[in-house]
Design a protein around this motif. Structure first.
Motif, short mmCIF file in Angstrom:
data_model
loop_
_atom_site.label_atom_id
_atom_site.label_comp_id
_atom_site.label_asym_id
_atom_site.label_seq_id
_atom_site.Cartn_x
_atom_site.Cartn_y
_atom_site.Cartn_z
N PRO A 73 -0.28 16.40 0.59
CA PRO A 73 -1.69 16.77 0.07
C PRO A 73 -2.58 16.02 0.90
O PRO A 73 -2.63 15.08 1.49
N GLU A 74 -3.80 16.60 0.87
CA GLU A 74 -4.98 15.94 1.31
C GLU A 74 -5.33 14.60 0.88
O GLU A 74 -5.04 14.34 -0.45
N GLY A 75 -5.75 13.76 1.89
CA GLY A 75 -5.78 12.40 1.36
C GLY A 75 -4.48 11.48 1.42
O GLY A 75 -4.57 10.01 1.15
N GLU B 94 0.93 -1.14 0.03
CA GLU B 94 0.10 -0.04 0.01
C GLU B 94 0.64 1.17 -0.02
O GLU B 94 0.17 2.27 -0.33
N VAL B 95 2.18 1.14 0.05
CA VAL B 95 2.86 2.38 0.49
C VAL B 95 3.83 2.46 -0.83
O VAL B 95 4.32 1.49 -1.25
N VAL B 96 3.83 3.67 -1.26
CA VAL B 96 4.94 3.97 -2.42
C VAL B 96 6.11 4.66 -1.79
O VAL B 96 5.96 5.41 -1.08
N ARG C 47 -2.10 6.40 0.50
CA ARG C 47 -3.34 7.06 0.76
C ARG C 47 -4.05 6.69 2.17
O ARG C 47 -3.78 5.43 2.70
N GLU C 48 -4.57 7.98 2.74
CA GLU C 48 -5.11 7.52 4.12
C GLU C 48 -6.24 6.72 4.13
O GLU C 48 -6.73 6.37 5.10
N ASP C 49 -6.94 6.29 2.97
CA ASP C 49 -7.89 5.51 3.58
C ASP C 49 -7.38 3.90 3.31
O ASP C 49 -8.02 2.99 3.47
N ALA C 50 -6.09 3.78 3.37
CA ALA C 50 -5.62 2.32 3.31
C ALA C 50 -4.60 2.32 4.49
O ALA C 50 -4.38 1.36 5.14
N VAL C 51 -3.94 3.46 4.96
CA VAL C 51 -2.88 3.74 5.86
C VAL C 51 -3.24 4.82 6.62
O VAL C 51 -3.40 5.98 6.34
N ILE D 42 -5.07 0.51 8.26
CA ILE D 42 -6.37 1.19 8.78
C ILE D 42 -7.03 0.00 9.55
O ILE D 42 -7.48 0.01 10.70
N GLY D 43 -7.18 -1.36 9.23
CA GLY D 43 -7.65 -2.39 9.87
C GLY D 43 -6.73 -2.78 11.23
O GLY D 43 -7.56 -3.23 12.10
#
Length: 221
Positions: free
Chosen positions: A75-77, A9-11, A95-99, A213-214
């Motif tokens: 940046p946002e998100g 999930e991380v770039v 992305r903050e919806d994953a991390v 997130i989880g």
């Protein structure tokens, strides 16, 4: 190097040595306007790494200024982290919806200055380090791990975390667990610790902490 201890999930992006292509955007200039050349160059190369990592998430040429605590303002998100030491720089973003949060740190692979290990460890940590295989510089890795922990902690809490506020224990393979001695309430529950990974390569050591997130929701519910 750093990508070896980061999940999918991380770039990430990294630079060994200088990067002649790196430049600052106007929003970033005030941070190092009065800095010495070395500091300014490190900051510039770091922002170049950050922009290349952000490009992997689909962002264009975007500024990454600094907040009041010198933290990168993404940046946002996006959540992210930056590290640099002599001869190396890296950035990692997600992305903050994953991390929820992440922290990375790199250090030159050398002995800590006299007295530093005693200042950054709590009772029992040095004993655990002494039991690990003598195949890498565990003292320096522990120092780096605590830096990564702080970088992951701050965006979640907005608070300072001292070196002795976390108890770090390593596995022989370089994975580690950081138990917080000062658990903190966050918007997602009570934060009690982190897990991370490490790598030693090319005269450097690096560590990373990634809070998916989880993972945070399950650990703090």
């Amino acid at each position: 190097m750093i990508e070896r201890i980061l999940p999918g999930e991380v770039v990430s992006s990294e630079t060994f040595g200088d990067d002649p292509r790196a430049r600052l955007l106007p929003e970033e200039e005030p941070v190092v306007a009065r800095a010495v050349h070395k500091r300014r160059r490190e900051f510039t190369v770091a922002r170049g790494c950050a922009r290349r990592a952000l490009a992997g998430l689909g962002h264009g040429e975007v500024a990454v200024p600094s907040g009041t605590n010198r933290e990168p303002l993404w940046p946002e998100g996006v959540v992210g982290s930056i590290t640099h030491c002599t001869g190396y720089c890296a950035s990692a973003v997600a992305r903050e919806d994953a991390v929820r949060s992440l922290g990375i740190d790199a250090e030159t692979d050398g002995e800590l200055p006299p007295g530093v290990l005693e200042q950054v460890t709590v009772e029992g940590e040095r004993e655990l380090l002494a039991r690990l295989p003598a195949d890498r510089n565990w003292d320096r890795l522990l120092f780096s791990a605590k830096e990564s922990v702080y970088k992951a902690w701050f965006p979640l809490t907005g608070r300072w975390l001292g070196f002795t506020d976390a108890f770090v224990s390593f596995d022989p393979d370089g994975g580690f667990r950081a138990e917080l001695t000062v658990p903190a309430a966050t918007a997602h529950g009570t934060l009690t610790g982190f897990t991370g990974g490490s790598v030693s390569e090319a005269g450097l050591v690096a560590t990373a902490v990634v809070v998916r997130i989880g993972e945070l929701d399950q650990a703090t519910s």
